[in-house]
Each structure stands twice: as C-alpha cells, then as structure tokens.
Design a protein around this motif. Structure first.
Motif, short mmCIF file in Angstrom:
data_model
loop_
_atom_site.label_atom_id
_atom_site.label_comp_id
_atom_site.label_asym_id
_atom_site.label_seq_id
_atom_site.Cartn_x
_atom_site.Cartn_y
_atom_site.Cartn_z
N MET A 1 -19.90 35.90 49.93
CA MET A 1 -19.61 36.49 51.21
C MET A 1 -18.43 35.79 51.86
O MET A 1 -17.89 36.26 52.85
N ASN A 2 -17.98 34.67 51.31
CA ASN A 2 -16.90 33.89 51.91
C ASN A 2 -15.58 34.65 51.95
O ASN A 2 -14.83 34.52 52.90
N ASP A 3 -15.27 35.43 50.92
CA ASP A 3 -13.99 36.14 50.90
C ASP A 3 -14.10 37.57 51.42
O ASP A 3 -13.14 38.31 51.44
N SER A 4 -15.28 37.96 51.89
CA SER A 4 -15.48 39.30 52.44
C SER A 4 -15.17 39.31 53.93
O SER A 4 -15.39 38.34 54.63
N LEU A 5 -14.65 40.43 54.38
CA LEU A 5 -14.30 40.61 55.79
C LEU A 5 -15.42 41.35 56.53
O LEU A 5 -15.97 42.30 55.98
N PRO A 6 -15.70 40.97 57.77
CA PRO A 6 -16.59 41.81 58.57
C PRO A 6 -15.98 43.21 58.66
O PRO A 6 -14.75 43.36 58.72
N ILE A 7 -16.82 44.22 58.68
CA ILE A 7 -16.32 45.61 58.67
C ILE A 7 -15.34 45.87 59.80
O ILE A 7 -14.37 46.60 59.63
N SER B 1 -38.89 43.37 61.25
CA SER B 1 -37.49 43.71 61.02
C SER B 1 -36.63 42.48 61.29
O SER B 1 -36.99 41.63 62.12
N PHE B 2 -35.51 42.40 60.58
CA PHE B 2 -34.60 41.27 60.72
C PHE B 2 -33.16 41.75 60.55
O PHE B 2 -32.88 42.61 59.71
N PRO B 3 -32.23 41.17 61.32
CA PRO B 3 -30.82 41.49 61.11
C PRO B 3 -30.31 40.82 59.85
O PRO B 3 -30.75 39.73 59.48
N ASN B 4 -29.40 41.50 59.18
CA ASN B 4 -28.86 41.01 57.92
C ASN B 4 -27.36 41.31 57.90
O ASN B 4 -26.87 42.12 58.66
N ARG B 5 -26.67 40.62 57.02
CA ARG B 5 -25.25 40.89 56.76
C ARG B 5 -25.14 41.13 55.26
O ARG B 5 -25.47 40.26 54.47
N TYR B 6 -24.68 42.31 54.88
CA TYR B 6 -24.62 42.71 53.48
C TYR B 6 -23.17 42.74 53.03
O TYR B 6 -22.38 43.56 53.50
N ALA B 7 -22.81 41.83 52.13
CA ALA B 7 -21.44 41.75 51.62
C ALA B 7 -21.36 42.57 50.33
O ALA B 7 -22.08 42.31 49.37
N TYR B 8 -20.47 43.55 50.34
CA TYR B 8 -20.29 44.39 49.16
C TYR B 8 -18.87 44.91 49.15
O TYR B 8 -18.36 45.41 50.15
N GLY B 9 -18.21 44.79 48.02
CA GLY B 9 -16.85 45.32 47.87
C GLY B 9 -15.84 44.68 48.80
O GLY B 9 -14.87 45.31 49.19
N GLY B 10 -16.08 43.43 49.18
CA GLY B 10 -15.14 42.71 50.02
C GLY B 10 -15.31 42.96 51.51
O GLY B 10 -14.50 42.50 52.31
N VAL B 11 -16.37 43.70 51.88
CA VAL B 11 -16.62 44.00 53.29
C VAL B 11 -18.06 43.59 53.62
O VAL B 11 -18.97 43.80 52.82
N VAL B 12 -18.24 43.00 54.79
CA VAL B 12 -19.57 42.63 55.26
C VAL B 12 -20.02 43.65 56.29
O VAL B 12 -19.35 43.87 57.30
#
Length: 175
Positions: A1-7, A108-119
């Motif tokens: 997730m380090n090289d992924s950008l927030p959407i 329920s819980f908040p999450n951050r999903y990193a996929y394809g360079g985007v979080v």
C-alpha cells in the motif's frame, strides 16, 4: 500500500467535463471548471465468519493481492443495487461453494483497500454465518489458494490479510 495513492489523489480529470485537475483533489472533489462535486465515500464489503461444530473458523488462503498467501474471511464487495446480505450469500457461494443458511450481523470497521495503485476507502460489514454442511467446500481457484479451519484465538494477526478481519475475530471472541 506504500506506493498506492488515495483515490482522491489519483483523480487527474473531472469525470463530468474531463478537465484536468490543477491541484491535488480535496475531499470532496470540486471541479473548478464545471462545479461538479464528488464525495469519496467508502465502498461496502462483507465478510463471513463461519464456524464448524468445534468452534473453528473457516479461513480462505488468498490467491491474489492484496494479501496473497495470507488468511482471510470469505467475502467481497457489495455490487451496485445489491444488499449487503445478498452480497454475503453470493460471495460465500462464489468463493467456497457453501450455501449460507442463516446469518447475524456482528460488526463493521473502516478499511483501506489498495488495488491497482489506488487506495479506496471501504466499510467492511461482518456477519456470523451458518451453513448446513462443509462437505461441499470448493474454493474459487482463480481467487483462492485453499482453505483452513482454525481456532480464531490462535491465528497470529500477521497471518491475516486485513486488519479488519482481526478486528472482526476479536469482536467474535468478545461475545
């Protein structure tokens, strides 16, 4: 997730008028050209905690990133127009071949999903689910490497693909 950008930072163009974004996108996004406003609200995902008669939880072994090779709970994203409960039943059937007989909301819980360079922000909804039999377990080979039944108290947090799965197991054990 380090090289992924927030959407919100991955957006380079307004989806309405196509104008290039001049600066990093704020929350909410507001196009300076056409005035379009977009809130980066979370997607919704579901997870199933399915236990056998000995209290062991069914874990999948993830076959793809994020978390490839790590343990996870059966589940996935809620499709547009679909209820969380329908998604739960569908995802468990797709990933394990099991038919859910009943379910109860757990947490329920908040999450951050990193996929394809985007979080992407996600809200994970967890349910405790019951199945009639485990005789029909058959994992979705394109997505999952295998499955295991484990005592949830014995699973090291580092073995889990997602922090929210650890939190869901903690909520289960606290009941």
């Amino acid at each position: 997730m380090n090289d992924s950008l927030p959407i919100s930072q991955a957006w380079k163009y307004c989806p309405r008028c196509g104008r290039a974004v001049a600066k990093p996108v704020a929350r909410p996004f507001q196009c300076l050209n056409c005035g379009y406003i977009h809130y980066f609200s979370p997607c919704t995902a579901v997870g199933a905690i399915i236990t056998d008669d000995r209290g062991q939880v069914l874990f999948i072994v993830r076959g793809k990133e994020p978390g490839q090779g790590k343990l996870g709970l059966p589940g996935g994203f809620v499709d547009p127009g679909e209820t969380a409960e329908t998604a739960l039943v569908r995802e468990v059937l797709e990933e394990t071949g099991l038919q859910i007989q009943s379910y109860r909301f757990l947490a329920s819980f908040p999450n951050r999903y990193a996929y394809g360079g985007v979080v992407v922000p996600v809200t994970d909804l967890f349910f405790v689910a019951d199945v009639r039999t485990f005789a029909d377990v058959q994992v979705q080979e394109e997505e999952i490497e295998g499955f295991r039944f484990l005592n949830p108290a014995d699973v090291p947090p580092a073995d889990l693909a997602f922090e929210t799965h650890r939190l869901a197991l903690k909520a289960l054990l606290a009941r």
